[in-house]
Design a protein around this motif. Structure first.
Motif, PDB file in Angstrom:
ATOM      1  N   ASN A  76     -22.154 -14.734  34.513  1.00  0.00           N
ATOM      2  CA  ASN A  76     -22.346 -13.652  33.790  1.00  0.00           C
ATOM      3  C   ASN A  76     -21.665 -12.427  34.444  1.00  0.00           C
ATOM      4  OD1 ASN A  76     -23.589 -14.775  31.542  1.00  0.00           O
ATOM      5  ND2 ASN A  76     -25.581 -14.420  32.537  1.00  0.00           N
ATOM      6  N   SER A  77     -21.280 -12.712  35.837  1.00  0.00           N
ATOM      7  CA  SER A  77     -20.665 -11.599  36.658  1.00  0.00           C
ATOM      8  C   SER A  77     -19.431 -12.161  37.352  1.00  0.00           C
ATOM      9  CB  SER A  77     -21.437 -11.230  37.596  1.00  0.00           C
ATOM     10  OG  SER A  77     -21.763 -12.230  38.490  1.00  0.00           O
ATOM     11  N   ASN A 123     -16.003 -12.565  25.432  1.00  0.00           N
ATOM     12  CA  ASN A 123     -16.972 -11.539  24.929  1.00  0.00           C
ATOM     13  C   ASN A 123     -17.683 -12.108  23.740  1.00  0.00           C
ATOM     14  OD1 ASN A 123     -18.027  -9.166  24.073  1.00  0.00           O
ATOM     15  ND2 ASN A 123     -16.376  -8.241  23.086  1.00  0.00           N
ATOM     16  N   THR A 135     -18.486 -10.594  28.650  1.00  0.00           N
ATOM     17  CA  THR A 135     -20.080 -10.948  28.543  1.00  0.00           C
ATOM     18  C   THR A 135     -20.316 -12.070  29.476  1.00  0.00           C
ATOM     19  OG1 THR A 135     -20.004 -12.146  26.623  1.00  0.00           O
ATOM     20  CG2 THR A 135     -20.461  -9.813  26.228  1.00  0.00           C
ATOM     21  N   SER A 136     -19.324 -12.620  29.599  1.00  0.00           N
ATOM     22  CA  SER A 136     -19.308 -14.054  30.433  1.00  0.00           C
ATOM     23  C   SER A 136     -18.244 -14.531  30.784  1.00  0.00           C
ATOM     24  CB  SER A 136     -20.139 -15.203  30.006  1.00  0.00           C
ATOM     25  OG  SER A 136     -19.817 -15.644  28.716  1.00  0.00           O
ATOM     26  N   TYR A 137     -17.909 -15.519  31.912  1.00  0.00           N
ATOM     27  CA  TYR A 137     -17.134 -16.174  32.155  1.00  0.00           C
ATOM     28  C   TYR A 137     -17.288 -17.845  32.319  1.00  0.00           C
ATOM     29  CZ  TYR A 137     -16.110 -11.523  34.145  1.00  0.00           C
ATOM     30  OH  TYR A 137     -16.137 -10.169  34.358  1.00  0.00           O
TER      31      TYR A 137
END
Length: 329
Positions: A153-154, A179, A131-133
């Motif tokens: 988020n990408s 996640n 869902t995020s990094y």
């Protein structure tokens, strides 16, 4: 069993009289029905028992019993199991390949000759269930300081770097997939900031780069109970960690559903496994139980946490059988 009894077997007189009973304990045992079969079974069990422990048991109705045991371990019953079937385990992002990380200037390299700074774009292959990094970039070396962190988020992050002699050099890139609140395994790359090129990413060792330190796992050994077995796990405290996520998943038994996940505040946790009922010698009362799905190898994962900040997890293999419980290393 002693050898004090006479070695001569029963004799029959010429008149067909009943055989005379042999003297001593051995003679009385030989006269019991089925002694030869039972004694043969006894010898085979002693010879075939593994692990250096001779265990055999013979019962001839209610009138004769032979029991031999050596090296029986003391039993200390622990509390109920926490390694259970179908535990609740968070779904984490799949493991990434650091070789798929790409880096380049947002603007063409030929336009940067007179630029005092440049936006550098990092991209990577998105893992499943993310869902995020949390992405960080830190200067490696002395005489200059740069440390920036972004949450994106990408699978792309852009950092602005200075194009000065002091700022040129190597930077540590860390990409931590998440996640929700469940942290995956971070990947690392080295980025080289140079005057003539801006697309050079290469290998970086993760050793010593976790934001929360790296625990070292150990155990004092398994304690066996009547229906459970406890394996105390300890690890060195990770600097800055306020909690640890402990996850156990089956490794060698694909059909096994046993495991656990728990969050603890300190560097210790006890794995408590189910254990098949044992006979008086510590062997399974029903030998089919040596194949129970809770026996086998497990992957143990321990990840330091400080709020939403996730450190690098450490791993070891737990080997668990009816008789032993150990970890690698």
């Amino acid at each position: 069993m002693t050898k004090s009894a006479e070695s001569a077997g029963p004799q029959r007189d010429s008149g067909g009289a009943r055989p005379k009973a042999s003297k001593g304990r051995l003679g009385r045992l030989r006269s019991l029905p089925g002694f030869t079969v039972a004694a043969t079974t006894f010898v085979l069990v002693v010879l075939l028992s593994g692990g250096g422990m001779a265990v055999a048991q013979w019962q001839q109705s209610a009138t004769a019993t032979i029991t031999v045991t050596a090296g029986a371990a003391a039993v200390v019953p622990p509390s109920g199991p926490n390694v259970v079937a179908n535990p609740a385990i968070a779904t984490r992002p799949s493991v990434q390949d650091p070789e798929r990380v790409r880096c380049q200037s947002v603007l063409p390299q030929e336009t940067l000759a007179k630029a005092t700074s440049a936006d550098i774009k990092f991209t990577w292959t998105a893992p499943a269930t993310v869902t995020s990094y949390t992405v960080s970039l830190d200067f490696i070396g002395t005489g200059y300081t740069y440390s920036q962190t972004q949450v994106v988020n990408s699978a792309v992050a852009i950092f602005k770097l200075q194009r000065t002699q002091a700022a040129f050099g190597n930077y540590a890139l860390r990409i931590q997939p998440m996640n929700g609140a469940a942290a995956g395994d971070a990947i690392y790359r080295t980025y080289q900031n140079a005057s003539q090129r801006s697309d050079n990413c290469f290998y970086l060792s993760p050793d010593g780069r976790s934001p929360l330190g790296t625990p070292v796992i150990s155990t004092t050994g398994m304690v066996k109970g009547d229906t459970t077995a406890s394996l105390p796990i300890t690890w060195t405290a990770a600097s800055g960690a306020t909690s640890y996520v402990v996850t156990l998943t089956p490794k060698s038994r694909p059909l096994s559903t046993y495991g656990l996940e728990a969050t603890v505040s300190g560097p210790e946790f006890t794995l408590i496994f189910p254990r098949a009922p044992s006979d008086r010698f510590g062997n399974p009362a029903n030998w089919v139980d040596i194949w129970a799905t809770y026996y086998g190898d497990y992957t143990l994962r321990i990840q330091p946490m400080n709020g939403s900040v996730a450190g690098d997890p450490v791993y070891t293999i737990v080997h668990y059988s009816h008789w032993t419980g150990t970890i690698d290393g």
